[in-house]
Scaffold this motif. Structure first.
Motif, PDB file in Angstrom:
ATOM      1  N   ALA A  16      38.772  35.074  35.191  1.00 27.22           N
ATOM      2  CA  ALA A  16      37.687  34.220  34.693  1.00 27.22           C
ATOM      3  C   ALA A  16      38.248  32.891  34.189  1.00 27.22           C
ATOM      4  O   ALA A  16      37.669  31.828  34.425  1.00 27.22           O
ATOM      5  CB  ALA A  16      36.911  34.933  33.591  1.00 27.22           C
ATOM      6  N   LYS A  17      39.378  32.943  33.525  1.00 30.73           N
ATOM      7  CA  LYS A  17      40.008  31.743  32.961  1.00 30.73           C
ATOM      8  C   LYS A  17      40.558  30.821  34.050  1.00 30.73           C
ATOM      9  O   LYS A  17      40.424  29.605  33.960  1.00 30.73           O
ATOM     10  CB  LYS A  17      41.134  32.169  32.017  1.00 30.73           C
ATOM     11  CG  LYS A  17      41.945  31.055  31.436  1.00 30.73           C
ATOM     12  CD  LYS A  17      43.032  31.619  30.538  1.00 30.73           C
ATOM     13  CE  LYS A  17      44.195  30.674  30.438  1.00 30.73           C
ATOM     14  NZ  LYS A  17      45.340  31.283  29.787  1.00 30.73           N
ATOM     15  N   THR A  18      41.187  31.403  35.074  1.00 31.96           N
ATOM     16  CA  THR A  18      41.864  30.601  36.091  1.00 31.96           C
ATOM     17  C   THR A  18      41.029  30.358  37.344  1.00 31.96           C
ATOM     18  O   THR A  18      41.383  29.498  38.149  1.00 31.96           O
ATOM     19  CB  THR A  18      43.171  31.285  36.527  1.00 31.96           C
ATOM     20  OG1 THR A  18      42.856  32.545  37.129  1.00 31.96           O
ATOM     21  CG2 THR A  18      44.120  31.483  35.352  1.00 31.96           C
ATOM     22  N   SER A  19      39.959  31.136  37.531  1.00 34.58           N
ATOM     23  CA  SER A  19      39.135  31.094  38.750  1.00 34.58           C
ATOM     24  C   SER A  19      39.961  31.360  40.002  1.00 34.58           C
ATOM     25  O   SER A  19      39.636  30.892  41.086  1.00 34.58           O
ATOM     26  CB  SER A  19      38.414  29.746  38.889  1.00 34.58           C
ATOM     27  OG  SER A  19      37.525  29.554  37.829  1.00 34.58           O
ATOM     28  N   SER A  20      41.039  32.142  39.823  1.00 36.32           N
ATOM     29  CA  SER A  20      41.931  32.403  40.941  1.00 36.32           C
ATOM     30  C   SER A  20      42.674  33.719  40.721  1.00 36.32           C
ATOM     31  O   SER A  20      43.286  33.913  39.660  1.00 36.32           O
ATOM     32  CB  SER A  20      42.945  31.265  41.074  1.00 36.32           C
ATOM     33  OG  SER A  20      44.013  31.615  41.910  1.00 36.32           O
ATOM     34  N   ILE A  21      42.630  34.574  41.720  1.00 35.99           N
ATOM     35  CA  ILE A  21      43.376  35.829  41.634  1.00 35.99           C
ATOM     36  C   ILE A  21      44.881  35.529  41.667  1.00 35.99           C
ATOM     37  O   ILE A  21      45.659  36.125  40.933  1.00 35.99           O
ATOM     38  CB  ILE A  21      42.949  36.791  42.760  1.00 35.99           C
ATOM     39  CG1 ILE A  21      41.518  37.277  42.469  1.00 35.99           C
ATOM     40  CG2 ILE A  21      43.907  37.962  42.896  1.00 35.99           C
ATOM     41  CD1 ILE A  21      40.883  38.100  43.555  1.00 35.99           C
ATOM     42  N   LYS A  22      45.274  34.570  42.483  1.00 31.21           N
ATOM     43  CA  LYS A  22      46.685  34.189  42.590  1.00 31.21           C
ATOM     44  C   LYS A  22      47.215  33.654  41.256  1.00 31.21           C
ATOM     45  O   LYS A  22      48.283  34.058  40.790  1.00 31.21           O
ATOM     46  CB  LYS A  22      46.868  33.137  43.691  1.00 31.21           C
ATOM     47  CG  LYS A  22      48.284  32.714  43.914  1.00 31.21           C
ATOM     48  CD  LYS A  22      48.385  31.726  45.053  1.00 31.21           C
ATOM     49  CE  LYS A  22      49.822  31.307  45.280  1.00 31.21           C
ATOM     50  NZ  LYS A  22      49.945  30.381  46.423  1.00 31.21           N
ATOM     51  N   LYS A  23      46.471  32.747  40.633  1.00 31.45           N
ATOM     52  CA  LYS A  23      46.903  32.175  39.350  1.00 31.45           C
ATOM     53  C   LYS A  23      46.877  33.227  38.245  1.00 31.45           C
ATOM     54  O   LYS A  23      47.756  33.253  37.381  1.00 31.45           O
ATOM     55  CB  LYS A  23      46.019  30.990  38.963  1.00 31.45           C
ATOM     56  CG  LYS A  23      46.249  29.776  39.837  1.00 31.45           C
ATOM     57  CD  LYS A  23      45.300  28.655  39.469  1.00 31.45           C
ATOM     58  CE  LYS A  23      45.447  27.483  40.416  1.00 31.45           C
ATOM     59  NZ  LYS A  23      44.447  26.440  40.153  1.00 31.45           N
ATOM     60  N   ALA A  24      45.886  34.104  38.280  1.00 38.34           N
ATOM     61  CA  ALA A  24      45.814  35.183  37.286  1.00 38.34           C
ATOM     62  C   ALA A  24      47.016  36.104  37.437  1.00 38.34           C
ATOM     63  O   ALA A  24      47.607  36.528  36.441  1.00 38.34           O
ATOM     64  CB  ALA A  24      44.514  35.963  37.445  1.00 38.34           C
ATOM     65  N   ALA A  25      47.387  36.408  38.677  1.00 34.80           N
ATOM     66  CA  ALA A  25      48.546  37.268  38.919  1.00 34.80           C
ATOM     67  C   ALA A  25      49.811  36.633  38.351  1.00 34.80           C
ATOM     68  O   ALA A  25      50.623  37.317  37.709  1.00 34.80           O
ATOM     69  CB  ALA A  25      48.701  37.535  40.414  1.00 34.80           C
ATOM     70  N   ALA A  26      49.980  35.338  38.566  1.00 38.23           N
ATOM     71  CA  ALA A  26      51.150  34.641  38.034  1.00 38.23           C
ATOM     72  C   ALA A  26      51.148  34.678  36.504  1.00 38.23           C
ATOM     73  O   ALA A  26      52.176  34.937  35.875  1.00 38.23           O
ATOM     74  CB  ALA A  26      51.189  33.200  38.532  1.00 38.23           C
ATOM     75  N   LEU A  28      49.733  36.879  34.598  1.00 31.92           N
ATOM     76  CA  LEU A  28      49.932  38.252  34.140  1.00 31.92           C
ATOM     77  C   LEU A  28      51.272  38.835  34.598  1.00 31.92           C
ATOM     78  O   LEU A  28      51.578  39.983  34.286  1.00 31.92           O
ATOM     79  CB  LEU A  28      48.790  39.137  34.652  1.00 31.92           C
ATOM     80  CG  LEU A  28      47.410  38.803  34.089  1.00 31.92           C
ATOM     81  CD1 LEU A  28      46.318  39.489  34.913  1.00 31.92           C
ATOM     82  CD2 LEU A  28      47.318  39.203  32.625  1.00 31.92           C
ATOM     83  N   LYS A  29      52.014  38.042  35.360  1.00 29.30           N
ATOM     84  CA  LYS A  29      53.318  38.476  35.884  1.00 29.30           C
ATOM     85  C   LYS A  29      53.196  39.765  36.704  1.00 29.30           C
ATOM     86  O   LYS A  29      53.901  40.746  36.476  1.00 29.30           O
ATOM     87  CB  LYS A  29      54.342  38.620  34.765  1.00 29.30           C
ATOM     88  CG  LYS A  29      54.639  37.313  34.064  1.00 29.30           C
ATOM     89  CD  LYS A  29      55.623  37.502  32.933  1.00 29.30           C
ATOM     90  CE  LYS A  29      56.021  36.234  32.239  1.00 29.30           C
ATOM     91  NZ  LYS A  29      55.043  35.291  31.886  1.00 29.30           N
ATOM     92  N   THR A  30      52.261  39.729  37.646  1.00 31.31           N
ATOM     93  CA  THR A  30      52.025  40.861  38.536  1.00 31.31           C
ATOM     94  C   THR A  30      51.675  40.319  39.914  1.00 31.31           C
ATOM     95  O   THR A  30      51.795  39.125  40.163  1.00 31.31           O
ATOM     96  CB  THR A  30      50.930  41.791  37.970  1.00 31.31           C
ATOM     97  OG1 THR A  30      50.902  43.002  38.726  1.00 31.31           O
ATOM     98  CG2 THR A  30      49.569  41.144  37.954  1.00 31.31           C
ATOM     99  N   THR A  31      51.236  41.181  40.798  1.00 31.43           N
ATOM    100  CA  THR A  31      50.896  40.766  42.158  1.00 31.43           C
ATOM    101  C   THR A  31      49.400  40.498  42.298  1.00 31.43           C
ATOM    102  O   THR A  31      48.597  41.006  41.520  1.00 31.43           O
ATOM    103  CB  THR A  31      51.292  41.861  43.169  1.00 31.43           C
ATOM    104  OG1 THR A  31      50.502  43.028  42.909  1.00 31.43           O
ATOM    105  CG2 THR A  31      52.774  42.188  43.077  1.00 31.43           C
ATOM    106  N   GLN A  32      49.071  39.736  43.331  1.00 29.25           N
ATOM    107  CA  GLN A  32      47.661  39.490  43.638  1.00 29.25           C
ATOM    108  C   GLN A  32      46.954  40.799  43.961  1.00 29.25           C
ATOM    109  O   GLN A  32      45.805  41.002  43.562  1.00 29.25           O
ATOM    110  CB  GLN A  32      47.536  38.529  44.811  1.00 29.25           C
ATOM    111  CG  GLN A  32      48.007  37.119  44.510  1.00 29.25           C
ATOM    112  CD  GLN A  32      47.903  36.224  45.730  1.00 29.25           C
ATOM    113  OE1 GLN A  32      46.864  36.190  46.384  1.00 29.25           O
ATOM    114  NE2 GLN A  32      48.968  35.504  46.049  1.00 29.25           N
ATOM    115  N   SER A  33      47.658  41.684  44.647  1.00 27.46           N
ATOM    116  CA  SER A  33      47.090  42.981  45.009  1.00 27.46           C
ATOM    117  C   SER A  33      46.740  43.792  43.765  1.00 27.46           C
ATOM    118  O   SER A  33      45.676  44.415  43.701  1.00 27.46           O
ATOM    119  CB  SER A  33      48.091  43.757  45.875  1.00 27.46           C
ATOM    120  OG  SER A  33      47.613  45.044  46.157  1.00 27.46           O
ATOM    121  N   ALA A  34      47.616  43.765  42.773  1.00 30.76           N
ATOM    122  CA  ALA A  34      47.353  44.508  41.528  1.00 30.76           C
ATOM    123  C   ALA A  34      46.120  43.954  40.818  1.00 30.76           C
ATOM    124  O   ALA A  34      45.293  44.719  40.320  1.00 30.76           O
ATOM    125  CB  ALA A  34      48.568  44.452  40.606  1.00 30.76           C
TER     126      ALA A  34
END
Length: 72
Positions: A16-26, A28-34
């Motif tokens: 919600a904060k980043t509007s991006s799964i890729k940016k959220a993954a970065a 959260l220090k995890t993968t886009q898949s997670a």
């Protein structure tokens, strides 16, 4: 909700904060898949679509905004 389910909201908030799964993954220090799997699990649990996913990012839905207002 099971113990890990509450943590799914952390993933929801990051997207919600980043509007991006890729940016959220970065963030959260995890993968886009997670991140995607956590969002899908949360959507299944809540029985709502939280984001419309597309080439330009993840756009929060009306239902997603309502949930966001409750968890903030």
């Amino acid at each position: 909700m099971g113990d890990g389910r509450w943590d799914d909201f952390r993933y929801f908030l990051a997207v919600a904060k980043t509007s991006s799964i890729k940016k959220a993954a970065a963030e959260l220090k995890t993968t886009q898949s997670a991140v995607s799997k956590r969002l899908e699990r949360l959507e299944d649990t809540l029985n709502v679509r939280l984001f419309e996913r597309g080439p330009t990012g993840a756009k929060i839905t009306f239902q997603g905004v309502r949930i966001l207002n409750h968890v903030m």
